[in-house]
Design a protein around this motif. Sequence first.
Motif, PDB file in Angstrom:
ATOM      1  N   ALA A  29       0.844  -1.193   0.000  1.00  0.00           N
ATOM      2  CA  ALA A  29       0.000   0.000   0.000  1.00  0.00           C
ATOM      3  C   ALA A  29       0.876   1.237   0.000  1.00  0.00           C
ATOM      4  CB  ALA A  29      -0.925   0.007   1.227  1.00  0.00           C
ATOM      5  N   THR A  31      -4.362   7.094  -2.297  1.00  0.00           N
ATOM      6  CA  THR A  31      -3.953   5.810  -1.753  1.00  0.00           C
ATOM      7  C   THR A  31      -4.103   4.713  -2.805  1.00  0.00           C
ATOM      8  OG1 THR A  31      -6.150   5.392  -0.848  1.00  0.00           O
ATOM      9  CG2 THR A  31      -4.541   6.420   0.625  1.00  0.00           C
ATOM     10  N   ASP A  32      -3.275   3.718  -2.692  1.00  0.00           N
ATOM     11  CA  ASP A  32      -3.318   2.593  -3.621  1.00  0.00           C
ATOM     12  C   ASP A  32      -2.979   1.333  -2.839  1.00  0.00           C
ATOM     13  OD1 ASP A  32      -1.525   1.580  -6.644  1.00  0.00           O
ATOM     14  OD2 ASP A  32      -3.589   1.206  -5.994  1.00  0.00           O
ATOM     15  N   TYR A  33      -3.598   0.228  -3.219  1.00  0.00           N
ATOM     16  CA  TYR A  33      -3.415  -1.030  -2.508  1.00  0.00           C
ATOM     17  C   TYR A  33      -3.189  -2.180  -3.488  1.00  0.00           C
ATOM     18  CZ  TYR A  33      -5.540   1.504   1.392  1.00  0.00           C
ATOM     19  OH  TYR A  33      -5.818   2.420   2.380  1.00  0.00           O
ATOM     20  N   LYS A  39      -6.636  -5.277  -0.634  1.00  0.00           N
ATOM     21  CA  LYS A  39      -7.680  -4.269  -0.809  1.00  0.00           C
ATOM     22  C   LYS A  39      -8.937  -4.680  -0.048  1.00  0.00           C
ATOM     23  CE  LYS A  39      -7.330  -2.486  -4.790  1.00  0.00           C
ATOM     24  NZ  LYS A  39      -7.365  -2.235  -6.257  1.00  0.00           N
ATOM     25  N   THR A  64      -5.760  -0.688   5.518  1.00  0.00           N
ATOM     26  CA  THR A  64      -5.950   0.746   5.327  1.00  0.00           C
ATOM     27  C   THR A  64      -4.658   1.472   5.676  1.00  0.00           C
ATOM     28  OG1 THR A  64      -8.295   0.577   5.911  1.00  0.00           O
ATOM     29  CG2 THR A  64      -7.311   2.769   5.942  1.00  0.00           C
ATOM     30  N   ILE A  65      -4.181   2.264   4.740  1.00  0.00           N
ATOM     31  CA  ILE A  65      -2.980   3.051   4.979  1.00  0.00           C
ATOM     32  C   ILE A  65      -3.379   4.473   5.342  1.00  0.00           C
ATOM     33  CG2 ILE A  65      -2.704   3.734   2.546  1.00  0.00           C
ATOM     34  CD1 ILE A  65       0.347   3.454   2.980  1.00  0.00           C
ATOM     35  N   LEU A  77      -0.368   1.392   8.977  1.00  0.00           N
ATOM     36  CA  LEU A  77      -1.017   0.389   8.150  1.00  0.00           C
ATOM     37  C   LEU A  77      -1.915  -0.435   9.067  1.00  0.00           C
ATOM     38  CD1 LEU A  77      -1.196  -0.772   5.257  1.00  0.00           C
ATOM     39  CD2 LEU A  77       0.446  -2.518   6.000  1.00  0.00           C
ATOM     40  N   ARG A 110       4.061   2.214  -6.924  1.00  0.00           N
ATOM     41  CA  ARG A 110       4.188   0.809  -6.567  1.00  0.00           C
ATOM     42  C   ARG A 110       5.598   0.259  -6.750  1.00  0.00           C
ATOM     43  NH1 ARG A 110      -0.966  -2.903  -7.894  1.00  0.00           N
ATOM     44  NH2 ARG A 110      -2.625  -1.539  -7.143  1.00  0.00           N
TER      45      ARG A 110
END
Length: 127
Positions: free
Chosen positions: A49, A58-60, A65, A69-70, A81, A109
Amino acid sequence: QVQLVESGGGLVQAGGSLRLSCAASGRTFSRSSMGWFRQAPGKEREFVAVVSGSTGFTDYADSVKGRFTISRDNAKNTGYLQMNSLKPEDTAVYYCAGSKAYLSNTFLRRMESYDYWGQGTQVTVSS
């Protein structure tokens, strides 16, 4: 000297939760990205994440996913996290990473995008 220090790892049963923290010192990361990666035994380190400093984007990874949760607290220069509904396959050493500069979404990423890394914290999920 820039340091990232992770904490919060441990042993938890499947279905449980853990909250990892990444405390940064030596520079502020409010305008740059903070990410989490993990490495399981015998496997390559992988993206988990990220939260962008400038936009809060935010990206997971697909595998986390909806469960992880970041977040970040810029006042404390700390990233978090939150990991819920943990599975045995989440077992790994978790690393936080910080970038020197703003990263566009394309690069969030990629491990090579990050300049600073913590020492890692072990997360073990038992079945």
